[in-house]
Design a protein around this motif. Structure first.
Motif, PDB file in Angstrom:
ATOM      1  N   THR A  25      85.194  51.635  35.986  1.00  0.00           N
ATOM      2  CA  THR A  25      83.809  51.322  36.325  1.00  0.00           C
ATOM      3  C   THR A  25      83.569  49.815  36.326  1.00  0.00           C
ATOM      4  OG1 THR A  25      83.136  53.416  35.298  1.00  0.00           O
ATOM      5  CG2 THR A  25      81.405  51.801  35.764  1.00  0.00           C
ATOM      6  N   LEU A  26      84.123  49.124  35.343  1.00  0.00           N
ATOM      7  CA  LEU A  26      83.989  47.665  35.310  1.00  0.00           C
ATOM      8  C   LEU A  26      84.621  47.045  36.553  1.00  0.00           C
ATOM      9  CD1 LEU A  26      84.715  47.178  31.534  1.00  0.00           C
ATOM     10  CD2 LEU A  26      82.735  46.211  32.698  1.00  0.00           C
ATOM     11  N   HIS A  27      85.760  47.563  36.956  1.00  0.00           N
ATOM     12  CA  HIS A  27      86.426  47.061  38.164  1.00  0.00           C
ATOM     13  C   HIS A  27      85.528  47.250  39.388  1.00  0.00           C
ATOM     14  CE1 HIS A  27      89.691  46.064  40.896  1.00  0.00           C
ATOM     15  NE2 HIS A  27      89.438  47.183  41.560  1.00  0.00           N
ATOM     16  N   ASN A  77      89.082  42.716  27.276  1.00  0.00           N
ATOM     17  CA  ASN A  77      88.117  41.775  27.855  1.00  0.00           C
ATOM     18  C   ASN A  77      88.113  41.795  29.379  1.00  0.00           C
ATOM     19  OD1 ASN A  77      86.924  39.922  25.551  1.00  0.00           O
ATOM     20  ND2 ASN A  77      89.037  40.409  25.011  1.00  0.00           N
ATOM     21  N   PHE A  78      86.889  41.738  29.919  1.00  0.00           N
ATOM     22  CA  PHE A  78      86.655  41.840  31.349  1.00  0.00           C
ATOM     23  C   PHE A  78      85.689  40.743  31.775  1.00  0.00           C
ATOM     24  CE2 PHE A  78      87.658  45.847  29.470  1.00  0.00           C
ATOM     25  CZ  PHE A  78      88.397  46.562  30.392  1.00  0.00           C
ATOM     26  N   TYR A 137      87.921  55.031  27.592  1.00  0.00           N
ATOM     27  CA  TYR A 137      88.445  53.692  27.870  1.00  0.00           C
ATOM     28  C   TYR A 137      88.852  53.557  29.339  1.00  0.00           C
ATOM     29  CZ  TYR A 137      91.697  49.742  27.824  1.00  0.00           C
ATOM     30  OH  TYR A 137      92.356  48.571  28.097  1.00  0.00           O
ATOM     31  N   GLN A 138      89.556  54.557  29.849  1.00  0.00           N
ATOM     32  CA  GLN A 138      90.008  54.492  31.242  1.00  0.00           C
ATOM     33  C   GLN A 138      88.826  54.489  32.199  1.00  0.00           C
ATOM     34  OE1 GLN A 138      92.820  53.715  32.065  1.00  0.00           O
ATOM     35  NE2 GLN A 138      93.354  54.450  34.103  1.00  0.00           N
ATOM     36  N   HIS A 139      87.818  55.291  31.889  1.00  0.00           N
ATOM     37  CA  HIS A 139      86.628  55.323  32.746  1.00  0.00           C
ATOM     38  C   HIS A 139      85.929  53.967  32.742  1.00  0.00           C
ATOM     39  CE1 HIS A 139      83.063  56.797  34.767  1.00  0.00           C
ATOM     40  NE2 HIS A 139      82.303  56.401  33.754  1.00  0.00           N
ATOM     41  N   GLY A 190      82.996  44.573  39.865  1.00  0.00           N
ATOM     42  CA  GLY A 190      83.468  43.214  40.096  1.00  0.00           C
ATOM     43  C   GLY A 190      84.112  42.541  38.905  1.00  0.00           C
ATOM     44  N   PHE A 191      84.288  43.267  37.806  1.00  0.00           N
ATOM     45  CA  PHE A 191      84.921  42.693  36.626  1.00  0.00           C
ATOM     46  C   PHE A 191      86.437  42.824  36.713  1.00  0.00           C
ATOM     47  CE2 PHE A 191      80.651  43.415  35.157  1.00  0.00           C
ATOM     48  CZ  PHE A 191      80.414  42.406  34.239  1.00  0.00           C
ATOM     49  N   VAL A 192      87.131  41.775  36.324  1.00  0.00           N
ATOM     50  CA  VAL A 192      88.590  41.774  36.275  1.00  0.00           C
ATOM     51  C   VAL A 192      89.013  41.904  34.821  1.00  0.00           C
ATOM     52  CG1 VAL A 192      90.675  40.426  36.706  1.00  0.00           C
ATOM     53  CG2 VAL A 192      88.790  40.364  38.347  1.00  0.00           C
ATOM     54  N   GLN A 193      89.910  42.840  34.545  1.00  0.00           N
ATOM     55  CA  GLN A 193      90.431  42.959  33.187  1.00  0.00           C
ATOM     56  C   GLN A 193      91.504  41.900  32.997  1.00  0.00           C
ATOM     57  OE1 GLN A 193      92.337  46.678  32.116  1.00  0.00           O
ATOM     58  NE2 GLN A 193      92.108  46.261  29.924  1.00  0.00           N
ATOM     59  N   TYR A 194      91.184  40.883  32.206  1.00  0.00           N
ATOM     60  CA  TYR A 194      92.154  39.813  32.009  1.00  0.00           C
ATOM     61  C   TYR A 194      92.863  39.904  30.672  1.00  0.00           C
ATOM     62  CZ  TYR A 194      88.709  37.135  29.178  1.00  0.00           C
ATOM     63  OH  TYR A 194      87.820  36.717  28.217  1.00  0.00           O
TER      64      TYR A 194
END
Length: 434
Positions: A265-267, A278-279, A259-261, A270-274
């Motif tokens: 990686t999503l960050h 969900n990203f 989960y942390q990885h 360019g993905f923001v965890q909102y």
């Protein structure tokens, strides 16, 4: 790596639909003239209960149909939508979500008929988000254009995994190639408005296999990704397999690392965890889900659907928690007889509502602002409720929580551990408001 004996996403599919005690709690929350938007607007959830097969991990309210009931389901969904919209007297539906089950099994004409009913009863703007969950089978992919023409402008594709071995073990009825083709077609129709749902913590999953899957995901995904941890539910085939030793699940530390990885990686992409699961990038957050997390009204239509809204004209102006009859055939009979299949109605107390505002709001990265909290609890601010608690102070000093002029929210690390300390926040709220 997260080293914690309390991994938060054990209940990432968590729904805060608890049973309320009418006898104990009588301090009902009035939502009326001072906050007209609370009662005049709502989102709409429409449940399609049928699937072709039951996945090994699933305990959702879904059924394998013995015969084609599309026509009667369409009629009943329309009628219940009409009844509940009239009862709620909302003037604006802000979003619609078709979930299930497998709503992509429905005919596009069903979606068009429900949306037409909504438009006759309440305002549904051209910009309103209309989402449909898609099972990425060839049959589902072939219907996407029809759904889009019917009014769907956002797709949520249940990929779950891009590894064929994982999909077989989960009992899914699609393979990775079919999932990729479905994503491609969905993106063609609704560019920037396609969510890809992926599960982690699967049997035999390792950090290395997860990294390989993420690499594939980023080559095909759109601007929204939902990560759901696989949870073992009693009564499912997977639960029995794990209990018997036939299947083994990854260790908690491995799941936490996965989960942390994924978050990191999503960050980087360019993905923001909102929200916890969900990203999004390019402002592609789910409007419908945000309405849940921000404590807005929602109307649930279809077998087993849940709702939270104020039924006006019944004397007490307070929000109700509503649950529709679970079993489709029984629900159909009730809708035909009464116009709706509401099985349970519970008037929500002040504490009931505040608990939901807290639980759902803290799932978001933005947390709960002072202004938002004041809408539901003008008598006692966030600081009054939480700042004097020693347990909360420990969370603030430990870097899991922030309570400042913006409001109450989790830190980056705290969001990954929300389930660990959420009971502490709830206990403090209950102690302050009982």
């Amino acid at each position: 790596m997260i080293r914690s004996t309390c991994f938060p996403l054990r209940c990432v599919l968590f729904r805060f639909f608890r049973s309320f005690s009418r006898e104990v709690r009588t301090d009902h929350v009035r939502e009326c003239a001072s906050k007209p938007d609370l009662t005049r607007e709502a989102s709409l959830y429409v449940h399609w209960p049928y699937c072709l097969r039951r996945c090994s991990y699933c305990n959702f309210n879904k059924y394998i149909p013995r015969e084609n009931k599309d026509s009667i389901m369409t009629e009943c969904l329309q009628r219940e939508t009409e009844t509940l919209l009239h009862l709620s007297q909302v003037s604006c539906i802000t979003s619609v979500f078709f979930g299930g089950g497998s709503p992509s099994l429905a005919d596009p004409s069903t979606i068009a008929a429900v949306l037409e009913t909504v438009s006759k009863q309440a305002s549904l703007s051209d910009q309103a988000e209309v989402t449909l969950e898609v099972n990425p089978t060839p049959a589902g992919r072939m219907k996407l254009e029809g759904f889009h023409l019917a009014g769907v402008n956002r797709f949520s594709v249940g990929v779950q995994s891009l590894q064929d071995e994982d999909l077989r073990s989960l009992g899914r009825d699609h393979n990775s190639q079919e999932a990729l083709q479905t994503i491609e077609e969905a993106r063609r129709l609704c560019p920037g408005r396609v969510s890809v749902d992926v599960m982690f913590g699967l049997p035999k999953q390792t950090a290395a296999s997860w990294e390989d899957q993420l690499s594939k995901l980023f080559t095909v995904c759109d601007d929204h990704v939902s990560l759901y941890q696989l949870t073992l539910e009693r009564g499912t085939q997977l639960f029995k397999q794990v209990q018997s030793g036939e299947v083994s699940m990854p260790a908690e530390e491995v799941t936490a690392e996965i989960y942390q990885h994924a978050r990191e990686t999503l960050h980087q992409h360019g993905f923001v965890q909102y929200e916890v699961s969900n990203f999004a990038r390019n402002n592609s957050e789910s409007d419908h889900n945000l309405s849940y997390w921000r404590g807005k009204q929602y109307i649930g239509v279809g077998p087993g659907a849940h709702g939270r809204f104020v039924p006006l004209g019944e004397g007490v102006v307070a929000r109700e928690a509503r649950t529709q009859t679970l079993e489709p055939d029984a629900w159909i009979r009730e809708v035909q007889q009464m116009g709706h299949g509401t099985r349970r109605r519970i008037l929500m107390s002040r504490l009931d509502l505040l608990e939901e505002v807290l639980v759902m709001g803290m799932r978001m990265a933005e947390g709960i602002s002072h202004k938002h909290w004041d809408v539901f609890c003008p008598q006692m601010g966030l600081r009054e409720v939480f700042s004097e608690s020693m347990c909360v102070q420990e969370l603030l000093q430990g870097g899991q929580l922030i309570l400042d002029d913006r409001g109450l929210r989790c830190t980056w690390n705290g969001l990954a551990l929300l389930d660990c300390f959420l009971p502490t926040l709830l206990a403090e709220l209950q102690g302050q408001t009982l």
